[in-house]
Design a protein around this motif. Structure first.
Motif, PDB file in Angstrom:
ATOM      1  N   PRO A 186       0.877  -1.168  -0.057  1.00  0.00           N
ATOM      2  CA  PRO A 186      -0.083   0.126  -0.066  1.00  0.00           C
ATOM      3  C   PRO A 186       0.917   1.246  -0.078  1.00  0.00           C
ATOM      4  O   PRO A 186       1.952   1.285   0.299  1.00  0.00           O
ATOM      5  CB  PRO A 186      -0.683  -0.078   1.398  1.00  0.00           C
ATOM      6  N   VAL A 187       0.445   2.294  -0.662  1.00  0.00           N
ATOM      7  CA  VAL A 187       0.843   3.680  -0.366  1.00  0.00           C
ATOM      8  C   VAL A 187       0.693   4.026   0.996  1.00  0.00           C
ATOM      9  O   VAL A 187      -0.351   3.780   1.552  1.00  0.00           O
ATOM     10  CB  VAL A 187       0.262   4.910  -1.417  1.00  0.00           C
ATOM     11  N   VAL A 188       2.009   4.671   1.779  1.00  0.00           N
ATOM     12  CA  VAL A 188       1.958   4.874   3.017  1.00  0.00           C
ATOM     13  C   VAL A 188       2.049   6.192   3.485  1.00  0.00           C
ATOM     14  O   VAL A 188       2.535   7.140   2.557  1.00  0.00           O
ATOM     15  CB  VAL A 188       3.110   3.975   3.949  1.00  0.00           C
ATOM     16  N   ASP A 189       1.541   6.431   4.695  1.00  0.00           N
ATOM     17  CA  ASP A 189       1.514   7.850   5.006  1.00  0.00           C
ATOM     18  C   ASP A 189       2.879   8.326   5.514  1.00  0.00           C
ATOM     19  O   ASP A 189       3.119   9.599   5.437  1.00  0.00           O
ATOM     20  CB  ASP A 189       0.430   7.846   6.259  1.00  0.00           C
ATOM     21  N   SER A 190       3.417   7.486   6.488  1.00  0.00           N
ATOM     22  CA  SER A 190       5.136   7.930   7.018  1.00  0.00           C
ATOM     23  C   SER A 190       5.412   6.375   7.326  1.00  0.00           C
ATOM     24  O   SER A 190       4.704   5.432   7.113  1.00  0.00           O
ATOM     25  CB  SER A 190       4.694   8.706   8.178  1.00  0.00           C
TER      26      SER A 190
END
Lengths: 417, 417
Positions: A186-190
């Motif tokens: 997944p694309v991650v926030d941080s």
């Protein structure tokens, strides 16, 4: 936003998981050998995935073998990108129990603590382990995370061939870890990575937590010298084309260069292979590696140029041919100030000094830093030992690092915007 | 004493036998690999023994695997000690077709020539090949001839262990070449060895025969450096105990020493092994060999002392431990003036200049010189190449060397007293 109760990780549970994974690929004299994509790595992966599933996490495996497990956030915010933590579980041939493994298992300990308390955060928590971080069997190192952030084409990584002749793809398929998930998801926030320092700084200063400001640049080059084999007893010195002489002179120069540059300049020749490698035969081939590291890109590039220039000159003087190929090259990285500040705050909140220091080793976090706010937390390595079966960190420090990780992940997952 | 007719060896028969033995253990790219006491060596021995028996010679094999074949003398002098010629048929891992093999097969060509002419000499002619002359698998080199002359206890030689883990005795028994004959038998009258020069002197001077006056001294030492493995990216240069750095500095010193001493001083570091030999791990162990050679014993001893002193000092500077063990040590040898003069006379009798030169390589003849009048004949090596698959000597030179050997053996076998 919902308030989160004070949470405490379980030191005992963390130590049990470190000991259990440390049994996989254990060496007789202590330490472990789980070179990337070997049978031992497969068993370590199986054990870790089973633990992720036991925590009720959703596990995905991507095409380069990176494994990600998600601990869902609150229902009303389930579409937010997750805050990720993690590291790697592959080791060098004579590795310790903590390098990489600690970051992955501490991440799972954080999830276990949240689950036990019935706490869901605003953002999901992702715990990942990336393929072939060590680079001891396949180059470049940090391969899985580099592919994850788009820094290395998947096809190129899969085609990489180990010194033992197998490719990454062949071995991924053999051990059953080439998954269906798209690379980079997944694309991650941080991203926050907890790791042992693998160096002596924290231990020597008696500090328990390090706030990592960045990672030094890394340059790996393989040199090949081609000369002429001949009889060691009948060939006058002046008529020789000795590949071994050029190799040892260049290797000695590499060491002298590090001493001359001083400061954060590091230089290592860890691998040398002469052919035919016999006592009474002049070597016709020498293959050796040069590992250069520096926190300053310009100085690192100058060191590379100096070594290449000396190698060419030395080869000419010995009447041998010299070629080289880049095995890995990463510029120095500076971590996100917001993440670094959060780590410092949570460390100080525990009444501890928060020393800021650079990382000497390469880490997956430096790759994630290309795509999201990232940072790292260090705990001490006793005597700075790592990539060594005697690698050791005090259990209290391991527990403290996991507690800081928990608090930082909660802060990141709960923040607005 | 009976007169002997003019005899001529058969160049074609000699070349056929060299080509045939060269097929045993042949390498794809040319050259041969018949490391001592391997299956390939066994096949080479079987082929050679069969040829000895086909010539009607009496074959004996001793306890270290040396093989001797006797061509009887005249009936009335059958109790005289034989004149021996021979060499070895083992090779280095990437060897040529002539090193050793030429001396053995030329000896058999001499016997074939005598037999064809129905000539019996006053003394018997013995053709021998000695075990493990190369020392590429078991040290010391020239093991078989050294044991033959009593320079190395049989039990010690049999217990020698190869880098691959097997002992000489285990391998001798496995290939069926630990024979019943007593070591040192038969006692011989004299010894002459025909060999390729393995160096560039004759070829560069356009000479076809060399009269070997002696053999330079040889010193083989294995050094072991013990340091501490650690992470190449996190260990400051000042805190390292890098076994590899000490090894390459000592190896570079060995080369500089040879250039500094100059003249006949030779120095080679042909084998280096780092552990764990990984790109990003500081080596905790380095094992390497030093091959020193000189025609002057005092200078050779000084070179050994200089290398050991530098190694100790370098190890101390790097904070590593250094130990060494002697693998082989032979003082310079001077061949028998009577034999040397005979070789020169027979060379000149063929209208050729007889250059006197020392041997750079060690040879079985230097061992036999301890127990009987001995000498050596050299033929040119093109470009001085040897211990190399491209080792080559012109067929005309090979034939000429065998003819000189024939004439010298006849002179020695026919002489009175």
């Amino acid at each position: 936003m919902s308030t989160v109760p004070d949470l405490k990780i379980s030191p005992a549970r963390l130590m049990e998981s470190l000991a259990a994974l440390g049994q996989v690929g254990a060496l007789a004299g202590g330490g472990v050998n789980r070179l990337a994509l070997t049978d031992a790595d497969r068993l370590g992966r199986d054990w870790t995935v089973a633990r992720m599933r036991a925590l009720g996490m959703a596990v995905t495996i991507d095409a380069i073998g990176n494994v990600t497990a998600i601990y869902a956030g609150t229902a009303d915010t389930k579409d937010l990108a997750p805050v990720m933590t993690g590291s790697h579980i592959d080791t060098v041939r004579t590795g310790g129990l903590y390098d990489g493994n600690y970051g992955v298992l501490a991440g799972l300990e954080v999830v276990a603590t949240l689950q036990e308390a019935g706490v869901r955060l605003r953002r999901p928590i992702a715990v990942a382990f990336f393929t072939n971080e060590e680079g001891a069997r396949f180059q470049p190192d940090m391969m899985g995370s580099l592919v994850y952030v788009g820094g290395l084409p998947l096809a190129e990584a899969l085609a990489t061939r180990a010194t033992d002749g197998y490719t990454v793809e062949e071995e991924l398929q053999r051990i059953g870890y080439q998954g269906p998930a798209a690379v980079g998801c997944p694309v991650v926030d941080s991203f926050v990575e907890l790791h042992i320092e693998q160096g002596p700084v924290l231990h020597q200063q008696g500090l328990r937590i390090g706030v990592v400001e960045g990672v030094q640049g890394i340059s790996w080059t393989e040199f090949t010298i081609e000369g002429v084999s001949n009889h060691a007893g009948t060939t006058p010195m002046a008529l020789r084309h000795d590949a071994g002489v050029a190799a040892v002179r260049i290797a000695a120069f590499v060491h002298e260069l590090a001493l001359r540059h001083g400061g954060p300049q590091l230089a290592t020749v860890g691998s040398i292979q002469l052919s035919p490698n016999l006592i009474n035969v002049i070597a016709h081939r020498a293959v050796f590696t040069v590992d250069l590291r520096h926190t300053d890109e310009a100085t690192l590039a100058r060191a590379e140029a100096e070594v290449q220039a000396f190698a060419a000159q030395c080869a000419a003087a010995q009447g041998v041919a010299c070629s080289h190929r880049r095995l890995a090259r990463f510029e120095p990285v500076v971590f996100d100030p917001m993440v670094t500040a959060l780590i410092a705050q949570e460390t100080q909140a525990l009444g501890l000094p928060a020393l800021r220091l650079p990382s000497g080793a390469g880490h997956d976090a430096q790759m994630l830093a290309r795509v999201c706010p990232s940072g790292m937390i260090f705990v001490p390595s006793v005597n700075g030992l790592s990539h060594n079966v005697n690698e050791f960190t005090e259990p209290d420090d391991l527990a403290l690092g996991a507690q800081v990780l928990l608090q930082v992940l909660v802060r990141l997952a709960q923040r607005d915007a």
